[in-house]
Design a protein around this motif. Structure first.
Motif, PDB file in Angstrom:
ATOM      1  N   ALA A  48     -42.625-124.594 -46.772  1.00  0.00           N
ATOM      2  CA  ALA A  48     -42.991-123.376 -46.053  1.00  0.00           C
ATOM      3  C   ALA A  48     -42.183-122.189 -46.560  1.00  0.00           C
ATOM      4  O   ALA A  48     -42.710-121.090 -46.757  1.00  0.00           O
ATOM      5  N   VAL A  49     -40.890-122.417 -46.779  1.00  0.00           N
ATOM      6  CA  VAL A  49     -40.049-121.322 -47.259  1.00  0.00           C
ATOM      7  C   VAL A  49     -40.571-120.805 -48.593  1.00  0.00           C
ATOM      8  O   VAL A  49     -40.774-119.607 -48.797  1.00  0.00           O
ATOM      9  N   MET A  50     -40.826-121.744 -49.501  1.00  0.00           N
ATOM     10  CA  MET A  50     -41.278-121.322 -50.841  1.00  0.00           C
ATOM     11  C   MET A  50     -42.664-120.693 -50.779  1.00  0.00           C
ATOM     12  O   MET A  50     -43.005-119.814 -51.558  1.00  0.00           O
ATOM     13  N   TYR A  51     -43.455-121.166 -49.848  1.00  0.00           N
ATOM     14  CA  TYR A  51     -44.807-120.607 -49.691  1.00  0.00           C
ATOM     15  C   TYR A  51     -44.750-119.125 -49.392  1.00  0.00           C
ATOM     16  O   TYR A  51     -45.400-118.299 -50.042  1.00  0.00           O
ATOM     17  N   PHE A  52     -43.908-118.754 -48.402  1.00  0.00           N
ATOM     18  CA  PHE A  52     -43.852-117.334 -48.048  1.00  0.00           C
ATOM     19  C   PHE A  52     -43.214-116.513 -49.148  1.00  0.00           C
ATOM     20  O   PHE A  52     -43.608-115.381 -49.409  1.00  0.00           O
ATOM     21  N   ALA A  53     -42.203-117.096 -49.785  1.00  0.00           N
ATOM     22  CA  ALA A  53     -41.604-116.389 -50.910  1.00  0.00           C
ATOM     23  C   ALA A  53     -42.641-116.138 -51.995  1.00  0.00           C
ATOM     24  O   ALA A  53     -42.685-115.070 -52.612  1.00  0.00           O
ATOM     25  N   LEU A  54     -43.497-117.128 -52.201  1.00  0.00           N
ATOM     26  CA  LEU A  54     -44.551-116.972 -53.210  1.00  0.00           C
ATOM     27  C   LEU A  54     -45.503-115.849 -52.837  1.00  0.00           C
ATOM     28  O   LEU A  54     -45.913-115.045 -53.677  1.00  0.00           O
ATOM     29  N   LEU A  55     -45.848-115.776 -51.554  1.00  0.00           N
ATOM     30  CA  LEU A  55     -46.754-114.703 -51.125  1.00  0.00           C
ATOM     31  C   LEU A  55     -46.152-113.346 -51.426  1.00  0.00           C
ATOM     32  O   LEU A  55     -46.822-112.429 -51.915  1.00  0.00           O
ATOM     33  N   ALA A  56     -44.863-113.246 -51.117  1.00  0.00           N
ATOM     34  CA  ALA A  56     -44.207-111.964 -51.386  1.00  0.00           C
ATOM     35  C   ALA A  56     -44.195-111.673 -52.884  1.00  0.00           C
ATOM     36  O   ALA A  56     -44.427-110.529 -53.316  1.00  0.00           O
ATOM     37  N   ALA A  57     -43.927-112.693 -53.680  1.00  0.00           N
ATOM     38  CA  ALA A  57     -43.892-112.496 -55.133  1.00  0.00           C
ATOM     39  C   ALA A  57     -45.252-112.057 -55.652  1.00  0.00           C
ATOM     40  O   ALA A  57     -45.361-111.180 -56.507  1.00  0.00           O
ATOM     41  N   VAL A  58     -46.314-112.679 -55.122  1.00  0.00           N
ATOM     42  CA  VAL A  58     -47.670-112.309 -55.562  1.00  0.00           C
ATOM     43  C   VAL A  58     -47.945-110.857 -55.230  1.00  0.00           C
ATOM     44  O   VAL A  58     -48.476-110.096 -56.045  1.00  0.00           O
ATOM     45  N   ALA A  59     -47.559-110.462 -54.034  1.00  0.00           N
ATOM     46  CA  ALA A  59     -47.785-109.061 -53.648  1.00  0.00           C
ATOM     47  C   ALA A  59     -47.025-108.134 -54.589  1.00  0.00           C
ATOM     48  O   ALA A  59     -47.550-107.102 -55.021  1.00  0.00           O
TER      49      ALA A  59
END
Lengths: 251, 712, 522
Positions: free
Chosen positions: B113-124
């Protein structure tokens, strides 16, 4: 490919004149014995000759039960007084009393699809059915077509005495056909089991399993007899007089 | 209206998600992904919509003297990609509730979950970056997070290997892309995208080609283009079920974003050659992808290959855009770019739908092997219905969205007649034929998927006992299916929206080419030539006016005054016609002309006693003709053996083993690996362990550098 | 090898007693331990062909393995006895593969166990439909009793041999095609080509051998004629031959010649029917129509000449039931000659039709070694290089006096089989010509007084060698009737031709093999 077209055209028309006119060509039917009046001794001798019990005595004459006659020729060969022989071929009857619902309705008169089920026949009946596709008989011109699937079939044509192993398959085929549907029992085996049944592994004809609408005796019935039966099934020809009625009722 | 508050909100949601996942207990992790991921998705959509609707907005974050200023920019192109990402993130986050169940049994879902949200931020951040530095940094963060997420179920050997290969090739691709961007930056003198955009005109031919090749293949790694997509099938198969939809629906788009951003926005091509290369690579990817998809039986691998196919189609469309732009046909370029982006949007939607569905099947029937499934439509009817929508979309059948974008892609390729050079026209013709072949094979492939998986009789106990998917799987699928239908039925509303992203790139409006204002009274109607308007009336285009005042419901292509209407079609009108025909058939069948009885009969099986599952076609059997026809590509090795044969005549078993190595593995990976190893062996000669030699090397290197510094 | 050499070799074997049986047959009685070795030697080294296995239940089990060579070598029977309570005998299927199906049939119908045979069961009596423990050919079992009809066994599974990814069974039949005989095929495949073909026959099992037991000769003749009516005359001939051998009757010369005439007429008609089947399967409609015209003409010729289109009721022990007029025979011969001329024209046209030739050339290979091991007979064996024709090998009736050369091809594919059919058809008319020229006036039958004994009738039926073993008891009734039809032998080798070819070739290969299910199933 053109050579085939030329060949086909050069062959001309070989189709039989039946049903517009009777076909008397030699060998087109094997014929069948007809009963007759004979003195008592010869009568008894003739009746004893028949290996399948097709000859019975009725009103002092020898009568032929066509559901049992297998063309053994023992009544016609190597006997002192052979039975007379007919050379007709219109042998199909509707089973039971003449019931108008035995034949298919008008829409099928010019286009009926047939599924053939081999329920253990010897090969001759099936072979005669196959001949219906040859240029001599050409059942397509009369609107009969063969189909490999019962879903498209109107008529179920059964040959053979219905062996044990084929009972389920035959019943399934019948059940898979949509209504209206008619059953044609072709050949002596399909009417009474012929020389094979009833036995431990073979039945006594199709009537034990399915409701038969049109019956064609013969062993095998010639293609013209089967054609006659098909025409009877769609109401375009008259069935033969109920020669089987008395026998069927008696059995 | 400024979109930056929305961006801030998005970052806050992601940060909140990271914190919550890290601090709250294990069993809440999956729910947290949904609770925080869904709003994140909605925010993505909102930001994207804002970006599409408005003029570009820029904001400067930092000023770092050596690197220039770090800026973010929301322009229509970025807005489009943000919108697509949001439409994928929303359902995938909802799916995580059930999708993470199997993962959570063995591993800790909090890290996920942590990496998932970090990934979303990175994509943005990637999509909003306006300078090379932040772009590359965010790209690397994204690559790393993707690797970590793909290898999350790390105890499996195959997963580790697949993820490692992915990491290696991703890094190589990132390096190439970085080189390309830096080349541009060197010529422009700064790392800002705006400066690069301005100085694009002075790029020399060689540098331009180098930039194109580096960025095309560098970003093509993530996009899944031949020949750098060797990693894709294995990685998609091994990734966790909850993550794969995001991989296919969002990260694949990032590669294409990179290509479009650099080669359509920053440094548009001036010759047709780069575009033709893109077209050829796209077609090749499409063909290779669909061939392997048709002959594969594992549902996830099949969809992975299909992603390659769709990426190829998108690239081919974009390549056509490059070609038309370089050949000075802005209207056609606009159409081509729009078509490529439309297909990208569609693909994101239906691929996500299919992957979520496959996850549901994997959970419900405990297997992903098509040869072991069957008859799922009875046990999992809603999943089957949603999958049917996805399958119809990906097979490009109306009234779904895949039809519109595939049809328009092929129509674009038919416009090659307007190209100047014969070579370009030949390439377009051949590639158009290749794409048509791809479309046909795609139908085969997905008929196989749906028929073997959902129809027929169950082939194993697991398939017979399959459970229906839970609501957390069905809800995202329903949403995506509805979107697929909507985008297929109302393309005339979608096209103007996409046009806002495409128009700045092609300097022409695609809407004008595809959805002209043919209702009297619509703005721009008066400027249309008379024969064109006459054709409208012939086509009955006025019919929709009273129903829906708006862009109308007919797609057309204006070919100029000589050829007013090149093609026309209306998926929107098609839907009621199809529905009407179905209803008519139903009515006629039910109409009691005579007393009819409905009889239920057995399935006709030739009269055999039992029709067993082993007597039905398998997926391998269904796709075997394709395998046989394209044998030269697959190059299978078939070993047949009859072991345990008693006395030479009685066979107790005939064993036939077929093995084949993937085409690209044979042509690309194996030679590359062999070369690398050969080089390493060569260089290993100097590793003999003598300290004196190493000191000598250091001295020699120093001398060389001094000489070089002196000379230059 | 001639008889004396074989006798010496046989005497040298251990545990083997050499006897002279009836009608010049060499009988070798051996014990169970020596059976397989002896049979292997007879089949492999001494060059005999395997005709069949006859099981008789008397005071003890008598298993009679029938082998035949040419006229010099003659017939050789290997006889094994086993006590009734111990129905276990060794299997010879490993050394004489042609005995495979004979042993399986005996196991199903008699309950004998053939030790060493790897696949017994589910042959004549299908496992999923037949009760366990029923052995219909045993004496205690009544042929007339109808067994209660069984429900199909839901736990039954087909035996699968192919282990490949994604392999499945393609079931065909028993009701399939428009005019195909009822048989079930299990084709194991991975989607394009047939890896293994397993025919599940005996859907048309009518129990002929059981029905004949205890019946008169007339009834036996009727059954012999009717079980495979498309070659009725040949089978009736074989039965009559067996009875004539038992009773020592000598058929008059005119009857012998007429028998040849009629047998060749039947062969010609059968072959043109087979050719029609091949044209039909390749969808060459005009050729199929042409062939069916010729076939119908021959059927009419048969009907006009003898009264019945399929020659029923003609052959009888002692000769023929009725004489045929010379003028009628001349007419029939003239018609046959014109049919042959048409056939030759058809042949020339077929050879030049590439779409047809593509479908039958290089498809359905049967290698000579496989054909020999499986003991194949008839035109399909002669197309694979096995020059075995009973009319030349062990001549009967008037064949010994007529000039005749068996057709032979080597390739073993569909085209070779078709060439054999055409060559044999030409031979038919040539033989009919010679027979007609040799026709002398005279009687056509002798009376036959039935007496006890057993003998074998061997006739080259249109599909291959047919063997009828007849055992009459003291009352002159049939005690045991064993038929080995050519289709039974050839169905055993059916899988050789069909495997490793695509589905689309399956019906075509089947039509070139011209196998009859009715003949096999009895």
């Amino acid at each position: 490919m053109t050579q085939w077209v030329v060949k086909g055209l050069a062959t001309g028309v070989r189709t039989t004149s039946y049903p517009d006119a009777a076909d008397h060509a030699a060998g087109v039917t094997s014929g069948r014995p007809v009963g007759g009046t004979y003195p008592a001794a010869e009568r008894a001798a003739l009746i004893a000759r028949c290996p399948t019990g097709a000859l019975t005595e009725r009103d002092g004459a020898v009568a032929v039960d066509y559901t049992r006659c297998v063309h053994a020729y023992r009544c016609a060969r190597q006997v002192a007084t052979p039975l007379a022989w007919s050379h007709d071929y219109e042998w199909a009857t509707t089973v039971g009393a003449a019931d108008p619902r035995r034949t298919l309705d008008a829409p099928f008169a010019r286009s009926a699809h047939i599924i053939v089920v081999d329920a253990g026949d010897c090969g001759a009946c099936l072979h005669e059915v196959k001949q219906l596709n040859s240029p001599f008989y050409n059942m397509h011109r009369l609107g009969f077509f063969l189909t490999p699937t019962p879903r498209h079939a109107d008529i179920l044509l059964v040959v053979g005495p219905v062996t044990d192993h084929m009972r389920d398959a035959l019943r399934k085929t019948y059940e898979a056909m949509p209504t209206p549907k008619r059953v044609l029992a072709v050949g002596t085996c399909a009417l009474s089991g012929g020389v094979f049944g009833p036995s431990f592994v073979s039945g006594a004809g199709v009537a034990d399993l399915l409701p038969v609408d049109v019956a064609v005796p013969g062993n095998p019935p010639p293609p013209l007899a089967i054609l006659h039966a098909l025409l009877v099934a769609v109401g375009r020809a008259e069935p033969a007089p109920a020669l089987l009625a008395a026998e069927a009722a008696a059995r | 209206m400024s979109a930056w508050p929305l961006v801030a909100a998005l970052l806050a949601v992601c940060a909140g998600g990271v914190l919550a996942a890290a601090l709250l207990p294990r069993r809440t992790a999956a729910a947290l992904v949904a609770w925080f991921g869904a709003p994140a998705g909605l925010l993505f959509v909102a930001i994207g919509a804002a970006g599409l609707a408005q003029a570009p907005q820029t904001a400067e974050l930092w000023a770092l003297p050596p690197l220039g200023s770090l800026a973010v920019r929301l322009d229509p192109l970025a807005g489009f990609f943000l919108l697509v990402t949001g439409l994928v993130v929303l359902p995938v986050s909802l799916y995580a509730v059930s999708g993470l169940k199997r993962l959570a049994a063995r591993y800790d879902p909090r890290g996920y979950a942590v990496m998932y949200f970090a990934l979303l931020a990175a994509v943005a951040w990637i999509l909003l970056s306006d300078d090379a530095f932040s772009f590359l940094v965010s790209w690397e963060i994204m690559s790393l997070l993707v690797y970590l997420l793909v290898t999350y179920e790390h105890e499996r050997d195959t997963t580790r290997r697949a993820a490692y290969l992915m990491l290696g090739i991703s890094e190589a691709g990132a390096l190439a892309a970085a080189l390309g961007l830096l080349l541009l930056a060197a010529r422009a003198g700064s790392l800002q995208f705006s400066d690069m955009r301005g100085s694009a005109g002075v790029l020399a031919g060689g540098v331009r080609t180098a930039v194109f090749l580096l960025t095309f293949f560098g970003f093509g790694v993530k996009a899944g283009l031949v020949p750098v997509n060797v990693w894709l099938p294995a990685a998609y198969t091994s990734a966790p079920a909850a993550f794969v939809p995001l991989l296919a629906g969002a990260t694949l788009n990032l590669g294409l974003y990179g290509i479009v951003r650099v080669n359509a926005d920053l440094a548009p091509p001036v010759s047709v050659t780069p575009g033709l290369l893109a077209v050829v690579v796209g077609t090749a990817s499409a063909l290779v992808g669909i061939l392997y998809a048709t002959t594969d039986n594992d549902l996830k691998t099949l969809l992975a290959h299909s992603s390659i196919e769709n990426a190829g189609i998108i690239t081919a469309g974009l390549g056509a855009g490059f070609v038309f732009a370089a050949a000075d046909r802005p209207a056609l370029a606009a159409m081509a770019f729009l078509v490529g982006l439309y297909h990208l949007l569609n693909h994101a939607l239906y691929k996500t739908l299919l992957f979520v569905g496959v996850g549901g099947v994997d959970d419900g029937a405990r297997t992903r092997d098509l040869d072991r499934l069957g008859g799922l439509i009875r046990r999992m009817p809603w999943t089957a219905l949603a999958m049917l929508a996805g399958v119809l979309s990906i097979a490009a059948l109306p009234p779904f969205n895949g039809f519109v974008s595939e049809w328009l892609t092929l129509q674009t390729f038919l416009r090659s007649a307007e190209l100047p050079s014969v070579g370009a026209r030949i390439v377009f013709a051949l590639c158009g034929a290749g794409l048509a072949l791809t479309a046909a094979l795609a139908v085969t492939c997905f008929v196989k998927l749906f028929a073997m998986g959902f129809l027929g009789v169950p082939r194993t106990r697991e398939a017979a006992d399959a459970r229906e998917s839970p609501r957390s799987t069905l809800a995202p699928m329903a949403l995506l299916a509805a979107l697929c239908l909507l985008l297929g039925v109302l393309p005339t509303y979608v096209i103007p929206a996409l046009d806002r992203a495409v128009a700045p790139l092609a300097h022409s409006s695609a809407t004008a080419a595809l959805v002209p204002p043919f209702f009297t009274g619509s703005p721009g109607h008066d400027s249309l030539p008379a024969p064109f308007v006459a054709e409208f009336h012939d086509l009955g285009a006025q019919v929709g006016q009273r129903l829906l005042p708006g862009p109308g419901l007919v797609l057309m292509h204006r070919g100029g005054n000589a050829n007013p209407v090149v093609f026309a079609g209306s998926p929107a009108y098609l839907l009621p016609v199809l529905a009407g025909l179905l209803a008519l058939t139903f009515l006629v069948a039910r109409l009691p002309a005579r007393r009819r009885t409905l009889a239920r009969r057995i399935a006709w099986d030739g009269g055999i006693r039992h029709l067993l599952p082993e007597m039905t076609y398998t997926a391998t059997g269904f796709s075997n003709p394709v395998r046989v026809i394209f044998q030269a590509l697959f190059r299978p090795t078939i070993a047949e053996d009859t072991p345990d044969t008693v006395a030479e005549h009685f066979r107790t078993a005939i064993v036939r083993e077929t093995a084949s190595v993937h085409l690209l593995e044979r042509l690309v990976l194996v030679p590359a690996a062999a070369t690398a190893f050969a080089l390493a062996r060569l260089l290993a000669r100097i590793h003999h362990g003598l300290l004196n030699a190493y000191v000598a090397y250091a001295l020699g290197a120093l001398l060389v550098m001094l000489v070089v510094a002196r000379v230059l | 090898m001639n008889r004396t050499e074989v006798r010496q070799l046989a005497a040298a074997q251990s545990d083997v007693t050499v006897r002279d049986g009836a009608a010049g047959v060499l009988e070798l009685e051996c014990g169970p331990g020596a059976l397989a070795a002896l049979c292997g030697r007879v089949f492999g080294e001494w060059g005999y062909n395997f005709a069949g296995l006859v099981v008789e239940e008397a005071a003890a089990w008598e298993l009679r393995y029938l082998f035949y060579g040419d006229a010099a070598a003659g017939w050789l029977h290997v006889v094994l006895h086993a006590p009734l309570e111990e129905p276990r005998v060794p299997s010879i299927a490993a050394v004489v593969h042609a005995a495979d199906w004979h042993e399986r049939e005996a196991e199903d119908l008699y309950g004998l166990t053939f030790e060493g045979h790897p696949r017994l069961g589910d042959f004549v009596l299908h496992d999923d439909a037949w009760q366990e423990g029923v052995q219909p050919m045993r004496h205690g079992f009544s042929a007339a009793a109808a067994l209660e009809h069984r429900r199909p066994n839901p736990a039954w599974r087909p035996r699968r041999i192919v282990r490949a990814r994604g392999s499945f069974i393609m079931p065909v039949g028993p009701v399939f095609g428009a005019l195909a005989e009822s048989a079930h095929y299990q084709l194991e495949t991975v989607g394009e080509d047939v890896i293994r073909a397993y025919p599940r026959l005996f859907y048309k099992y009518r129990g002929i051998e059981k029905l004949a037991e205890g019946q008169s000769l007339a009834r036996g003749l009727l059954l012999a004629e009717r079980f495979a009516a498309t070659t009725a005359f040949a089978h009736a001939l074989a039965f009559s031959q067996a009875v004539e051998r038992i009773c020592g009757a000598v058929v008059p010369a005119r009857a012998q010649v007429l028998r040849v005439f009629l047998a060749e007429l039947e062969r010609l008609r059968h072959h043109i029917g087979a050719i029609e089947g091949i044209c039909e399967s390749t969808a060459l409609a005009v050729a199929a129509s042409q062939a069916s015209i010729l076939e119908e003409e021959l059927l009419r010729v048969s009907g006009a000449l003898t009264g019945h289109r399929y020659l029923f009721g003609l052959a009888t022990p002692g000769g023929l039931t009725t004489d045929l007029e010379d003028t009628a025979c001349a007419d029939a011969l003239r018609s046959c000659r014109s049919v042959l001329a048409e056939m030759n024209r058809l042949w020339e046209m077929l050879r030049l039709t590439s779409s047809f030739m593509d479908r039958i050339e290089e498809v359905g290979f049967i290698r000579e070694s496989d054909a020999r091991n499986h003991g194949l007979v008839g035109p399909i064996a002669r197309a694979s290089g096995i020059a075995r024709d009973l009319r030349a090998l062990l001549p009967y009736d008037a064949y010994g006096k007529l000039a005749f050369f068996p057709a032979l091809e080597r390739e073993g594919d569909g085209y070779a089989r078709m060439r054999v059919l055409f060559a044999e058809s030409r031979q038919c008319v040539s033989l009919m010509d010679q027979a007609f020229a040799a026709l002398e006036p005279g009687p056509v039958a002798v009376s036959v007084a039935p007496r006890a004994g057993a003998a074998l009738g061997a006739v080259e039926a249109p599909r291959g060698a047919a063997f009828h073993w007849v055992h009459l008891d003291d009352a002159g009734l049939v005690a045991r009737y064993r038929i080995v039809p050519p289709s039974f032998t050839n169905w055993h080798g059916f899988h050789l031709a069909v495997e490793n070819f695509a589905f689309q070739d399956f019906p075509i290969i089947l039509s070139t093999l011209d196998l009859s299910v009715a003949e096999n199933d009895r």
